[in-house]
Design a protein around this motif. Structure first.
Motif, short mmCIF file in Angstrom:
data_model
loop_
_atom_site.label_atom_id
_atom_site.label_comp_id
_atom_site.label_asym_id
_atom_site.label_seq_id
_atom_site.Cartn_x
_atom_site.Cartn_y
_atom_site.Cartn_z
N ARG A 40 0.86 -1.19 0.00
CA ARG A 40 0.00 0.00 0.00
C ARG A 40 0.90 1.23 0.00
O ARG A 40 2.09 1.15 0.32
N SER A 44 -0.72 9.47 2.07
CA SER A 44 -2.01 9.70 1.45
C SER A 44 -1.91 10.71 0.32
O SER A 44 -0.88 11.38 0.14
N ARG A 422 -15.93 -3.72 6.78
CA ARG A 422 -15.17 -2.48 6.56
C ARG A 422 -13.93 -2.44 7.45
O ARG A 422 -12.84 -2.08 7.00
N ARG A 423 -14.10 -2.81 8.71
CA ARG A 423 -12.98 -2.74 9.65
C ARG A 423 -11.91 -3.77 9.31
O ARG A 423 -10.71 -3.50 9.47
N THR A 424 -12.32 -4.93 8.84
CA THR A 424 -11.33 -5.94 8.46
C THR A 424 -10.54 -5.49 7.24
O THR A 424 -9.32 -5.68 7.18
N ILE A 425 -11.23 -4.91 6.28
CA ILE A 425 -10.53 -4.37 5.11
C ILE A 425 -9.51 -3.32 5.55
O ILE A 425 -8.35 -3.32 5.09
N ALA A 426 -9.92 -2.42 6.43
CA ALA A 426 -9.02 -1.38 6.91
C ALA A 426 -7.82 -1.99 7.62
O ALA A 426 -6.68 -1.51 7.47
N ARG A 427 -8.05 -3.04 8.40
CA ARG A 427 -6.95 -3.69 9.11
C ARG A 427 -5.99 -4.37 8.13
O ARG A 427 -4.76 -4.27 8.27
N GLN A 429 -5.43 -3.53 5.04
CA GLN A 429 -4.67 -2.49 4.35
C GLN A 429 -3.62 -1.87 5.25
O GLN A 429 -2.50 -1.58 4.81
N ALA A 430 -3.95 -1.68 6.52
CA ALA A 430 -2.98 -1.11 7.46
C ALA A 430 -1.82 -2.07 7.70
O ALA A 430 -0.65 -1.65 7.78
N GLY A 437 -9.55 -4.32 -1.63
CA GLY A 437 -10.46 -3.21 -1.41
C GLY A 437 -11.89 -3.65 -1.21
O GLY A 437 -12.21 -4.84 -1.32
#
Length: 480
Positions: A40, A44, A422-427, A429-430, A437
């Motif tokens: 990633r 930003s 949503r939170r799993t996707i964010a995790r 990606q982090a 996505g």
């Protein structure tokens, strides 16, 4: 060249070599390290705006300084699109052979607007087009335009469709436009890709003025609904079918729908941005039966062929309709003679990059067997990820993984499943071990995984699967 030399109009051979070698060294380093870096960007868009923002320079900077600064400033904002665990959207990995050929294309500086002006680029493009038709087993008489990607390829294919279906009703749309023309009916699936609707908009056919055909649970068109809708059509018509639904990889039932469309005199166009490449692999090709009977096809080179961005192919069974819709002619341009292929007669650009060089180079490097093996490997890797994550409680695979695409949802039947997804996707990606996505499917939040980078192996797929499970476990434990 230093800052004081910035206004010079030439470089010595050594200066040129130093500059290009510096850029090459940075590119080599970047590609060599990509698998070990977060998949990633590190900064930003807003942060990168701040990095690049500067007043217009009054005096130029030295060439090597500019390149060194560009690398330093840009790299933190680069996405790992060439990485082996990048599964966001459907983006190929820019194969090194294609990159090398693309470097040469940039250095050679050929504007492929005419075959006489650019004989080498035009000839390489022509050969690559012939190879493409053979690889995908499409009509060998078809014409092929090299465009920026499937968005423009859809535009070109539908422009040829518009021209031909109106010609059959006595209307010359190239000369007269659409004012007063017979109305064209466009039939399209409910789950068609957004770029097809954009192409219809650009062509004056309207993105909402269509007959939408119902689709099944995987986004494939229902032949029964198509039959019902086209039966009521009278006049010029275009049917837009899909090879590889963007979320599920599903294929429309071409063998049933194409004959129905042709029986009513409709032109059949297939959006096959990535799915068309299933035809390069024997087992996967069975999903596309009947597709070869269509009138035009759109696909990308920068997806499954792994050309550098940008590259797409507009393929049209009827070259005369293709050229009628696209030809750019002027007295200062050398004319075509004796069946010569003029690149500018097949695309909406007169000035463009020599995209044929990297396409030619990659096909020659991989060959038919190598391309088939790569496509099959990606589909196998996708099935591996799906099988492994599906065994984890709370993770659901929402589609049958028959190609390289899959949708995941986290949280099972929980009322919090959208939020957990949503939170799993964010995790994920982090964490940066892999990248995927989100999307909305049938009103629910999902995570999309697209396995299509040339560097993705089953081993890399296993690492990605473990990362997805680890991210979900971290979110699940925090939700309890």
């Amino acid at each position: 060249m230093n800052d004081a030399d910035a206004t010079r109009v030439s470089m010595s051979r050594q200066e040129l070599a130093d500059l290009l070698h510096a850029a090459a060294d940075e590119a080599i380093r970047y590609r060599a390290e990509i698998a070990t870096k977060p998949q990633r960007p590190l900064k930003s868009y807003a942060e990168m705006q701040a990095v690049f923002k500067a007043p217009l320079p009054e005096a130029g900077a030295g060439a090597e300084t500019v390149i060194a600064d560009l690398v330093r400033d840009a790299e933190p904002g680069l996405h790992a699109m060439t990485g082996p665990r990048f599964f966001g959207w459907v983006i190929g990995g820019s194969h090194p052979v294609g990159v090398a050929a693309d470097w040469l294309a940039g250095a050679w500086g050929q504007n492929v607007g005419n075959h006489v002006a650019t004989p080498a680029a035009s000839a390489a493009e022509e050969v690559a087009a012939d190879w493409l038709l053979e690889l995908l087993d499409l009509p060998r008489e078809a014409s092929v335009g090299f465009v920026t990607g499937a968005t423009v390829a859809n535009f070109v294919g539908l422009a040829a469709a518009r021209s031909e279906v109106l010609r059959r009703f006595g209307w010359d749309v190239e000369a007269l436009g659409l004012f007063g023309a017979p109305a064209i009916t466009v039939l399209i699936g409910d789950d068609a890709h957004t770029t097809v609707f954009s192409a219809l908009q650009f062509l004056g056919l309207g993105h909402d003025r269509v007959l939408r055909v119902k689709t099944d649970a995987h986004g494939a068109m229902l032949a029964t609904d198509f039959r019902e809708k086209i039966a009521a059509v009278n006049g010029p018509a275009i049917a837009v079918l899909q090879a590889g639904q963007i979320n599920t990889g599903a294929f429309d039932p071409f063998a049933e729908i194409v004959p129905l469309a042709h029986a009513k005199g409709a032109w059949v166009h297939v959006d096959g941005a990535f799915g068309l490449w299933a035809r390069a692999q024997t087992d996967l090709k069975t999903q596309t039966v009947g597709l070869e009977r269509a009138d035009s096809w759109a696909t990308d080179g920068h997806k499954w062929l792994q050309t550098p961005y940008d590259c797409g192919f507009a393929i049209v069974r009827h070259p005369e309709a293709h050229e009628r819709a696209m030809t750019i002619a002027a007295s200062y341009l050398p004319p075509s003679q004796g069946g010569e292929r003029d690149p500018s007669h097949l695309v909406p650009e007169l000035s463009r990059r020599a995209r044929g060089f990297p396409a030619y180079a990659i096909i020659r490097h991989l060959g038919r067997a190598g391309i088939a093996a790569m496509v099959e490997r990606h589909c196998r890797a996708a099935r591996l990820i799906a099988a492994r994550v599906a065994a984890e409680p709370g993770i659901d695979i929402l589609n049958e993984v028959t190609l390289n695409q899959m949708m995941l949802r986290f949280g099972g039947e929980s009322t919090m499943a959208d939020d957990l997804t949503r939170r799993t996707i964010a995790r994920i990606q982090a964490d940066g071990i892999c990248f995927a996505g989100g999307a909305t499917w049938r009103g629910n939040q999902v995570m999309r995984v697209s396995v299509i980078s040339w560097g993705t192996t089953e081993a890399e797929a296993g690492i990605a699967a473990d990362a997805i499970i680890a991210a979900w476990r971290a979110i699940r434990s925090g939700a309890n």
